[in-house]
Design an enzyme around this catalytic site. Structure first.
Site, PDB file in Angstrom:
ATOM      1  N   CYS A 133       0.825  -1.202   0.000  1.00  0.00           N
ATOM      2  CA  CYS A 133       0.000   0.000   0.000  1.00  0.00           C
ATOM      3  C   CYS A 133       0.862   1.256   0.000  1.00  0.00           C
ATOM      4  CB  CYS A 133      -0.917  -0.014   1.220  1.00  0.00           C
ATOM      5  SG  CYS A 133      -1.910   1.477   1.364  1.00  0.00           S
ATOM      6  N   CYS A 136      -0.378   4.108   2.184  1.00  0.00           N
ATOM      7  CA  CYS A 136      -0.192   3.900   3.633  1.00  0.00           C
ATOM      8  C   CYS A 136       1.270   4.101   4.027  1.00  0.00           C
ATOM      9  CB  CYS A 136      -0.583   2.477   4.041  1.00  0.00           C
ATOM     10  SG  CYS A 136      -2.096   1.862   3.335  1.00  0.00           S
ATOM     11  N   ASP A 137       2.192   3.600   3.214  1.00  0.00           N
ATOM     12  CA  ASP A 137       3.588   3.489   3.663  1.00  0.00           C
ATOM     13  C   ASP A 137       4.579   4.359   2.883  1.00  0.00           C
ATOM     14  OD1 ASP A 137       2.738   1.567   5.467  1.00  0.00           O
ATOM     15  OD2 ASP A 137       2.983  -0.061   4.028  1.00  0.00           O
TER      16      ASP A 137
END
Ligand code: NAP
Length: 316
Positions: A133, A136-137
């Site tokens: 992701c 997200c990261d």
């Protein structure tokens, strides 16, 4: 006893909820204990959902769908379903807290899960440089050299997004042409920070506690070479989340839940399925939303037919 239980909180689940709620069926929707909103929560700009010519952020789109569903009377439960029993006329689903909920109909819209490459070190280094992701990261990879695996829209989207943070982004693809749509391809080709590594697969991931590199294997001649990277984003597609219904609902050869024709009717009367869990081909937010509509209308017709049968029996 509910008229209708919806499992899943992506575009299919919430659209089914909007229709079912507007039909007065007071749906109970299970949205998961951690990941409400489905895959669009991990997306940035959604440019192809009709009605938003300026684009809309994935999480905002999902929040709006939820608001719309709740406005008409959907009850959202922030829990997972851990077990289903579709064997009788009354369907039973067990929530993560152990509560058993009963309904006359169920709409199963659990979406799909990120596909993994299948390397042992992928799991070990998950969260330590291996990710599925970018939104997200991506932030953790400022000024780093990283790679994205895959050749579809997701890989192009992730690679392009990651150039906001990373110094360099390799795209590792097993063929020499991409599967992604032309517009997404072009965006990646035009980005100076992105370099394509064609005809290659990841044979191994290295690093003691963090990703330090990968071994690339040529899909043409099998030769291997090392590539030093600090992050690896896997974007090779998704698999339908069907583990709760194995042996309970018929599946297709592709592993999606089988539905009859253009309907959402599964192999069990009263159980309907919608969204990516039924879709091996299109997998767009708008097609998921459309199939959520179909599932809600099918459930509504099923309930109406059942009510008139019951009424006939009562007067007989
Ligand atoms: P996808 O279209 O199925 O593409 C998966 C890619 O990963 C393909 O290039 C495939 O290679 C490669 N791949 C599959 N298994 C692999 C493996 N084991 N090892 C290495 N490579 C592997 O999946 P997606 O990109 O996640 O997209 C899914 C759906 O969502 C699509 O319909 C897409 O259009 C949609 N989507 C749309 C947008 C958007 O419009 N903004 C953004 C993201 C996703 P091959 O090409 O060789 O098969």
């Amino acid at each position: 006893m509910q008229q209708i239980i919806i499992i899943g909180s992506g575009p299919a689940g919430f659209t089914a909820a909007i229709y079912a709620a507007r039909a007065g069926l007071k749906p109970l929707l299970f949205a998961s204990s951690v990941g409400i909103g489905g895959e669009l929560m991990n997306t940035t700009e959604v440019e192809n959902f009709p009605g938003f010519p300026e684009g809309i952020q994935g999480p905002e789109l999902m929040q709006r769908m939820q608001e719309q569903a709740e406005k008409f009377g959907t009850e959202v439960v922030y829990d997972d379903i851990t077990e289903v029993d579709f064997s009788g006329d009354v369907k039973r689903v067990t929530a993560g807290d152990g509560t058993v909920h009963e309904a006359l109909t169920v709409i199963y819209a659990t979406g799909s899960a990120y596909r993994k490459i299948g390397l042992a070190d992928e799991e070990r280094l998950s969260g330590h440089g291996v990710s599925w992701c970018a939104t997200c990261d991506g932030f953790f990879f400022r000024e780093k050299t990283i790679a994205v695996v895959g050749g579809g829209d997701s890989a192009m989207e992730e690679a392009t997004f990651l150039t906001r943070f990373a110094e360099k982004v390799y795209v590792i693809h097993r063929r020499n042409e991409l599967k992604a749509s032309k517009i997404m391809q072009q965006r990646a080709f035009d980005n100076e920070k992105i370099e394509f590594v064609w005809d290659s697969e990841v044979a191994a991931i290295h690093g003691e506690s963090e990703v330090e590199g990968v071994t690339l294997r040529s899909t043409v001649d099998g030769s291997e070479r090392e590539l030093a990277i600090q992050g690896l984003f896997v974007a090779i597609g998704n698999d339908p989340r069907t583990h709760l219904v194995h042996g309970k609902l018929d599946l297709t050869e592709e592993g999606t839940i089988a539905v009859q024709g253009r309907s959402a009717q599964t192999s069990v009367p009263g159980v309907f399925a919608a969204g990516d869990v039924t879709d091996p081909s299109y997998r767009q937010a708008i097609t998921a939303a459309a199939s959520g509509t179909i599932a809600a209308l099918d459930a509504e017709h099923f309930l109406a037919a059942r009510a008139s049968q019951d009424a006939e029996l009562a007067t007989a």
